[in-house]
Design a protein around this motif. Structure first.
Motif, short mmCIF file in Angstrom:
data_model
loop_
_atom_site.label_atom_id
_atom_site.label_comp_id
_atom_site.label_asym_id
_atom_site.label_seq_id
_atom_site.Cartn_x
_atom_site.Cartn_y
_atom_site.Cartn_z
N LEU A 2 -1.93 -2.60 16.31
CA LEU A 2 -1.00 -1.89 17.17
C LEU A 2 -1.01 -3.05 18.64
O LEU A 2 -0.24 -3.04 19.14
CB LEU A 2 -0.96 -0.70 17.49
CG LEU A 2 -0.75 0.00 16.43
CD1 LEU A 2 -1.30 1.52 16.39
CD2 LEU A 2 0.75 0.21 16.12
N ARG A 22 4.95 -8.03 15.95
CA ARG A 22 4.51 -7.99 14.53
C ARG A 22 5.78 -7.21 13.91
O ARG A 22 6.28 -5.90 14.73
CB ARG A 22 3.58 -6.79 14.40
CG ARG A 22 3.27 -5.91 13.30
CD ARG A 22 2.41 -4.89 13.52
NE ARG A 22 1.92 -4.11 12.11
CZ ARG A 22 1.33 -3.11 12.01
NH1 ARG A 22 1.12 -2.18 13.14
NH2 ARG A 22 1.10 -2.33 10.82
N GLY A 49 -2.38 3.97 12.98
CA GLY A 49 -2.03 2.82 12.16
C GLY A 49 -2.38 3.26 10.79
O GLY A 49 -2.10 4.10 10.25
N ALA A 50 -2.67 2.19 9.91
CA ALA A 50 -3.05 2.45 8.56
C ALA A 50 -4.17 3.46 8.35
O ALA A 50 -4.35 3.96 7.24
CB ALA A 50 -3.38 0.94 7.79
N HIS A 63 3.83 8.10 14.75
CA HIS A 63 4.03 6.73 14.02
C HIS A 63 5.37 6.02 14.63
O HIS A 63 6.24 7.11 14.74
CB HIS A 63 4.23 7.02 12.61
CG HIS A 63 3.03 7.27 12.02
ND1 HIS A 63 1.87 6.62 11.74
CD2 HIS A 63 2.49 8.58 11.27
CE1 HIS A 63 0.82 7.19 11.15
NE2 HIS A 63 1.15 8.27 10.98
N ILE A 64 5.39 4.86 15.21
CA ILE A 64 6.57 4.21 15.61
C ILE A 64 7.60 4.34 14.41
O ILE A 64 8.70 4.44 14.87
CB ILE A 64 6.16 2.87 16.05
CG1 ILE A 64 5.18 2.93 17.26
CG2 ILE A 64 7.39 2.13 16.36
CD1 ILE A 64 4.62 1.92 17.64
N SER A 65 7.21 3.90 13.15
CA SER A 65 8.38 3.88 12.36
C SER A 65 8.33 5.11 11.65
O SER A 65 7.57 6.18 11.41
CB SER A 65 7.78 2.55 11.19
OG SER A 65 6.57 3.23 10.55
N VAL A 122 7.63 6.73 8.70
CA VAL A 122 6.59 6.36 7.39
C VAL A 122 7.33 6.98 6.04
O VAL A 122 7.10 6.43 4.97
CB VAL A 122 5.36 6.70 7.68
CG1 VAL A 122 4.71 6.06 8.73
CG2 VAL A 122 5.03 8.39 8.09
N ARG A 147 2.42 5.40 2.41
CA ARG A 147 2.33 5.59 3.87
C ARG A 147 2.69 7.21 4.25
O ARG A 147 2.94 7.71 5.16
CB ARG A 147 3.38 4.89 4.91
CG ARG A 147 3.01 3.34 4.84
CD ARG A 147 3.87 2.60 5.54
NE ARG A 147 3.92 1.29 5.32
CZ ARG A 147 3.10 0.48 5.81
NH1 ARG A 147 2.12 0.68 6.66
NH2 ARG A 147 3.06 -0.90 5.34
C1 DQA Z 1 2.25 3.04 11.98
C2 DQA Z 1 2.74 3.15 10.70
C3 DQA Z 1 1.52 2.79 9.42
O1 DQA Z 1 1.79 3.17 8.28
C4 DQA Z 1 1.25 1.35 9.71
O2 DQA Z 1 0.19 0.96 8.84
C5 DQA Z 1 0.98 1.06 11.19
C6 DQA Z 1 1.92 1.50 12.36
C7 DQA Z 1 3.53 3.33 12.68
O3 DQA Z 1 3.31 3.39 14.02
O4 DQA Z 1 4.70 3.25 12.27
O5 DQA Z 1 0.19 0.17 11.51
O6 DQA Z 1 1.32 3.83 12.26
#
Ligand code: DQA
Length: 151
Positions: A13, A19, A78-79, A102-104, A106, A113
């Motif tokens: 992050l 990224r 994150g992961a 989570h930003i995205s 998942v 994820r």
């Molecule tokens: C994340 C989603 C995780 O799957 C990924 O490994 C990340 C970022 C997110 O913020 O969307 O590193 O946590």
């Protein structure tokens, strides 16, 4: 004295901004941390922002939050969210109200994820709002811990 919340960010992050911008946007970790500090301040809270690539150091931050009597935790591991029983156990051990971010989105991504150990130990989980998810998480955490917005 103002209550403190810990904002914990995990591996990769620090690469925000460069990224996979199509997935994570263009904002940097510094932008995230400023957003968290500003949002927390609206509720009279301090945001103590930490980040590490190391699972063990993230566990240590959670223990530190307990030792310093933090009022809440916002965590984007994150992961490690998808793999870390150690982070799950640390969150359960300290019993501090926690929100996972989570930003995205998942759930719109790879199946690996779709499971999160940290979500199981959190009272709420947000994903897919971009970095605004941190602001939403702090709003929800403030409501949970009874911190009122300052006028
Ligand atoms: C994340 C989603 C995780 O799957 C990924 O490994 C990340 C970022 C997110 O913020 O969307 O590193 O946590």
């Amino acid at each position: 004295m103002a209550k403190t919340i810990y904002v914990l960010n995990g591996p990769n992050l620090n690469m925000l901004g460069t990224r996979e911008p199509e997935t994570y946007g263009h904002a940097t970790l510094a932008d995230v941390e400023k957003l968290c500090a500003d949002t927390a301040a609206r509720f009279g809270l301090n945001a103590d922002c930490r980040r590490s690539n190391s699972e063990g150091e993230l566990v240590d931050f959670i223990h530190e939050a307990h030792a310093k009597k933090a009022a809440g935790i916002v965590i984007n591991a994150g992961a490690y969210s998808h793999t870390s029983i150690a982070l799950h156990d640390a969150l359960v051990a300290v019993q501090i109200p926690a929100v996972e971010v989570h930003i995205s989105n998942v759930y719109a991504r790879e199946e690996f994820r779709h499971h999160s150990f940290t979500a199981k130990a959190a009272f709420a989980s947000l994903c897919g709002f971009g970095i605004d998810g941190y602001r939403l998480a702090i709003n929800g955490l403030a409501a949970k811990i009874g911190a009122k917005a300052k006028s």
